[in-house]
Design a protein around this motif. Sequence first.
Motif, PDB file in Angstrom:
ATOM      1  N   GLN A 119       0.823  -1.144   0.057  1.00  0.00           N
ATOM      2  CA  GLN A 119      -0.083   0.031   0.060  1.00  0.00           C
ATOM      3  C   GLN A 119       0.882   1.204   0.250  1.00  0.00           C
ATOM      4  OE1 GLN A 119      -3.279   0.239   2.608  1.00  0.00           O
ATOM      5  NE2 GLN A 119      -3.028   2.419   3.187  1.00  0.00           N
ATOM      6  N   GLU A 120       1.940   1.213   0.718  1.00  0.00           N
ATOM      7  CA  GLU A 120       2.652   2.307   0.746  1.00  0.00           C
ATOM      8  C   GLU A 120       3.473   2.671  -0.774  1.00  0.00           C
ATOM      9  OE1 GLU A 120       4.865   5.473   2.022  1.00  0.00           O
ATOM     10  OE2 GLU A 120       3.331   4.460   2.886  1.00  0.00           O
ATOM     11  N   GLU A 121       3.763   1.637  -1.430  1.00  0.00           N
ATOM     12  CA  GLU A 121       4.378   1.752  -2.848  1.00  0.00           C
ATOM     13  C   GLU A 121       3.094   2.535  -3.665  1.00  0.00           C
ATOM     14  OE1 GLU A 121       6.929  -0.565  -6.144  1.00  0.00           O
ATOM     15  OE2 GLU A 121       5.724  -1.734  -4.495  1.00  0.00           O
ATOM     16  N   TRP A 122       2.022   1.937  -3.557  1.00  0.00           N
ATOM     17  CA  TRP A 122       0.824   2.547  -4.203  1.00  0.00           C
ATOM     18  C   TRP A 122       0.591   3.989  -3.859  1.00  0.00           C
ATOM     19  CZ3 TRP A 122      -3.064  -1.489  -1.869  1.00  0.00           C
ATOM     20  CH2 TRP A 122      -2.767  -3.007  -2.403  1.00  0.00           C
ATOM     21  N   SER A 123       0.752   4.201  -2.895  1.00  0.00           N
ATOM     22  CA  SER A 123       0.428   5.532  -2.406  1.00  0.00           C
ATOM     23  C   SER A 123       1.581   6.485  -3.121  1.00  0.00           C
ATOM     24  CB  SER A 123       0.605   5.520  -1.019  1.00  0.00           C
ATOM     25  OG  SER A 123       0.408   7.029  -0.390  1.00  0.00           O
ATOM     26  N   ARG A 124       2.827   6.151  -3.074  1.00  0.00           N
ATOM     27  CA  ARG A 124       4.075   6.983  -3.446  1.00  0.00           C
ATOM     28  C   ARG A 124       3.750   7.030  -4.960  1.00  0.00           C
ATOM     29  NH1 ARG A 124       7.724   3.780  -0.065  1.00  0.00           N
ATOM     30  NH2 ARG A 124       8.218   4.928   1.780  1.00  0.00           N
ATOM     31  N   THR A 125       3.377   5.925  -5.735  1.00  0.00           N
ATOM     32  CA  THR A 125       3.068   5.985  -6.881  1.00  0.00           C
ATOM     33  C   THR A 125       2.124   7.006  -7.499  1.00  0.00           C
ATOM     34  OG1 THR A 125       3.824   3.575  -7.242  1.00  0.00           O
ATOM     35  CG2 THR A 125       2.566   4.454  -9.010  1.00  0.00           C
ATOM     36  N   LEU A 126       0.874   6.801  -6.829  1.00  0.00           N
ATOM     37  CA  LEU A 126      -0.246   8.029  -7.096  1.00  0.00           C
ATOM     38  C   LEU A 126       0.172   9.341  -7.040  1.00  0.00           C
ATOM     39  CD1 LEU A 126      -3.258   6.029  -5.553  1.00  0.00           C
ATOM     40  CD2 LEU A 126      -2.862   6.841  -7.872  1.00  0.00           C
ATOM     41  N   LYS A 127       1.076   9.493  -5.786  1.00  0.00           N
ATOM     42  CA  LYS A 127       1.266  10.900  -5.394  1.00  0.00           C
ATOM     43  C   LYS A 127       2.236  11.299  -6.449  1.00  0.00           C
ATOM     44  CE  LYS A 127       0.295  10.693  -0.569  1.00  0.00           C
ATOM     45  NZ  LYS A 127       0.777  10.656   0.829  1.00  0.00           N
ATOM     46  N   ILE A 128       3.170  10.462  -7.162  1.00  0.00           N
ATOM     47  CA  ILE A 128       4.142  11.063  -8.022  1.00  0.00           C
ATOM     48  C   ILE A 128       3.495  11.030  -9.551  1.00  0.00           C
ATOM     49  CG2 ILE A 128       6.107  10.283  -9.632  1.00  0.00           C
ATOM     50  CD1 ILE A 128       7.509   9.092  -6.901  1.00  0.00           C
ATOM     51  N   ALA A 129       2.586  10.173  -9.844  1.00  0.00           N
ATOM     52  CA  ALA A 129       2.147  10.185 -11.038  1.00  0.00           C
ATOM     53  C   ALA A 129       0.955  11.248 -11.176  1.00  0.00           C
ATOM     54  CB  ALA A 129       1.518   8.909 -11.550  1.00  0.00           C
ATOM     55  N   LEU A 177      -4.084  15.102  -7.098  1.00  0.00           N
ATOM     56  CA  LEU A 177      -4.822  14.264  -6.257  1.00  0.00           C
ATOM     57  C   LEU A 177      -4.617  14.916  -4.812  1.00  0.00           C
ATOM     58  CD1 LEU A 177      -4.510  10.554  -7.288  1.00  0.00           C
ATOM     59  CD2 LEU A 177      -6.541  12.133  -8.026  1.00  0.00           C
ATOM     60  N   THR A 178      -5.747  14.915  -4.008  1.00  0.00           N
ATOM     61  CA  THR A 178      -5.544  15.377  -2.543  1.00  0.00           C
ATOM     62  C   THR A 178      -5.374  14.189  -1.858  1.00  0.00           C
ATOM     63  OG1 THR A 178      -7.930  15.183  -2.278  1.00  0.00           O
ATOM     64  CG2 THR A 178      -7.359  17.105  -3.122  1.00  0.00           C
ATOM     65  N   ASP A 179      -4.862  14.310  -0.557  1.00  0.00           N
ATOM     66  CA  ASP A 179      -4.629  13.186   0.246  1.00  0.00           C
ATOM     67  C   ASP A 179      -6.020  12.555   0.479  1.00  0.00           C
ATOM     68  OD1 ASP A 179      -2.217  13.940   0.304  1.00  0.00           O
ATOM     69  OD2 ASP A 179      -2.062  15.042   2.349  1.00  0.00           O
ATOM     70  N   THR A 180      -6.891  13.286   0.647  1.00  0.00           N
ATOM     71  CA  THR A 180      -8.242  12.462   0.770  1.00  0.00           C
ATOM     72  C   THR A 180      -8.510  11.551  -0.280  1.00  0.00           C
ATOM     73  OG1 THR A 180      -9.057  14.212   2.047  1.00  0.00           O
ATOM     74  CG2 THR A 180     -10.747  12.903   1.401  1.00  0.00           C
ATOM     75  N   VAL A 199      -6.407  10.170  -2.434  1.00  0.00           N
ATOM     76  CA  VAL A 199      -5.647   8.981  -2.294  1.00  0.00           C
ATOM     77  C   VAL A 199      -6.068   7.987  -1.344  1.00  0.00           C
ATOM     78  CG1 VAL A 199      -3.140   8.493  -1.810  1.00  0.00           C
ATOM     79  CG2 VAL A 199      -3.592  10.424  -3.384  1.00  0.00           C
ATOM     80  N   PHE A 200      -6.444   8.364  -0.134  1.00  0.00           N
ATOM     81  CA  PHE A 200      -6.927   7.342   1.095  1.00  0.00           C
ATOM     82  C   PHE A 200      -7.867   6.817   0.437  1.00  0.00           C
ATOM     83  CE2 PHE A 200      -9.352   6.561   4.498  1.00  0.00           C
ATOM     84  CZ  PHE A 200      -8.470   6.057   5.355  1.00  0.00           C
ATOM     85  N   ASP A 201      -9.004   7.434  -0.240  1.00  0.00           N
ATOM     86  CA  ASP A 201     -10.324   6.500  -0.416  1.00  0.00           C
ATOM     87  C   ASP A 201      -9.969   5.650  -1.776  1.00  0.00           C
ATOM     88  OD1 ASP A 201     -11.804   8.586   0.385  1.00  0.00           O
ATOM     89  OD2 ASP A 201     -12.187   9.665  -1.075  1.00  0.00           O
TER      90      ASP A 201
END
Length: 524
Positions: free
Chosen positions: A398-408, A412-415, A417-419
Motif C-alpha cells: 500500500q505504501e508503494e501504491w501511495s507513493r506512485t499515485l502521488k508522483i504520477a 490528487l488530494t490526500d483524501t 488518495v486515501f479513498d
Amino acid sequence: MPDANQTSLGTVLVVDDDNLSRRCLKVFLEKAGYSVLAATGVDHALELLKKTPLATLDCLVTDYRMPEKDGLWLLKWLQEQDSQMAAIMVTAEGEKQLVTASLRQGACDFLDKPVDARLLVAAVAKACELTRHHRNMARAESDVKAIGRIQQQMVGNAIPDCGLSVELCYHPSHEAGGDYLSLFPLGGERFLVLATDVSGHDLRAAYLSAYFQGFVRGMMEAREPIEKVLAAFNRFLLQEAGDQSSEVTSVAVCALVLDRAEGRAKSLSCGFPMAVYCDGVREVRTLGDLWSSPLGWFDGTVDEPVSVETLPTGRFYLWTDGLEDLALQLGASPMGLAFALLNGRRCGMTPIWMKKAADDILFATVQVAPGGEREAGFYPIFFARYPGSDYLKVDAHQEEWSRTLKIALPELTDTRVFDILLCAREIAVNAMRHGCKGCPDQQSTFLMMCDPASRLIRVVISDPGPGHEFDWQEHKRKTEEDLIDEHRGLMLIDMLSTRFETSRRGAHVEMDFSFDDLATAIAS
C-alpha cells in the motif's frame, strides 16, 4: 635555448624581478632542454603574453616577492585565464606561510631560494606533464559535451515521421553516453523500434551506440529477423573482447517489431527492461518473463521474441534501467514515474525528483494506431503480481501504491488518495487470501491506470480463483435492510468509486475513481 637539433621539452614562463635569480632559472631550464620566456615582473609577463598565447606555454615559474604585483596575484590571474596550466612558486626562507594561499591559487609545487638546479628541472618536468594532462582532459571533456549535444539532437531526429506515433522523454545525467531510441520503417505497416543502453558514459559508448544503429539498419534492410541481427552483433562484441585487453563494452537492447496490418507485435530484450504493452482499457502485459544478459557478455544470449496481439487503443512502453533505479530509490513504480515524465514533457516541466537520478533516463511510448487516429484512454501507472502469501505484506504494498499515485498524479488530494487505497486494499487482500488461498505459488495481478482526459483512475485486480456466486444488486438490497460487517467493505467501495464491476464470479474486479474528492464530485 635548446640545441637547434634538440626538440624542446616544453615552454616555461619565468617571472622574477631579481636579475641574477632570473638568469639562473633561465640557464638551468635551457640546459635541460626547455624553451624559456623570462619576465622582470608581473606587468612585463602580461606584456609578453599579449604576443605569446597561454596555450603555447607549459609551465609558469614565478617568484613570490616582487614589487607592485606579487606571485600570488599572478597565480590568481593565471587561474582565471588558464586553469589547466601548472605553476611553481619560488619562496624565500620565512615565507612558508604562503604555501596554503598558493595552493588555493593553483600552485602545484614550491622551491626554496637559492634554487637547486636539479630540483628545479624535476619540478618543471612534473608541472609540464600536469599541464598536458589537464589540457587533454579539458579537450576530452569538450569533445564529450559536443557528442552529448549531438546525441540529444539525434535521439529526437532518429524518430522519422512515418506514420508511427512515438513520444520520447530523454533525461541525460552524463555529458555523453549510449542511451538511444531509433525507429526503422520496415515497409507497409511494419516498424522496428530499438531502444539501446551502451555501458559507459564516454566517447567509446557514444561511438558504439552509433555503430550499433548503423549495423541494425544495414541488416534489417537485408530483411534479416531482428533476433538474428542481435545475435550477429553479440558475436561481434565477443570477438572484439577476445581481440583486445581493454574493458568489455556491452549493449543492453530492447527491440519491438510492430505489425499493424496483422494486429500483432513481438519484442525481445537483452539486458534491458522488458517492453510493456497496455491495451488502454484494462490489461497490461510485460513482454517477457526472465532477465537476459546484455549483448557482449555471453554467447547465445539472444532468446526468441515474445508475441502479443494488439488493439488500436494499445500502447507499448519502453524505458532504460535508469528509470527503474530511480523508481526503486523513490519507492514507487517505474510506470508511475514514466507517466509523470510524459506529463512533464507535454507541459515543458521536469519533475523535481529527477534531480535524484544517478543515470541517464530514456522513456518512450509507441502508439499502435496511426498517429492522430486513436489516442489510448488509460495509461498504466502501476502493475504488479502478488503471490497469495503477500497479504501479510499489504502495508508495504500500500505504501508503494501511495507513493506512485502521488508522483504520477500530484493533483490528487490526500483524501482522494486515501479513498483509492482503502478500496484497493480491500479487494487486493481478498484476492491474495481467498482467490490465491494465501499460497505463495498462486498470484493475483494488481493494476492502476489513469485517463487524464476523463480524469479517471482505474484499479483492476484479478486472481486465479474460481470466485463465488454473487449477486451485487441483491447484496445492495440486503445491505440497505441490514448493514452487517461482511457488507461494509463492498458498500464503501460502491460509495467511493464511480464504477464498480466484477466478472468471473468476483475473481476479476474493476473500480473507477474520479480525480476529485467524493464531496467535490457529488457537488459537481
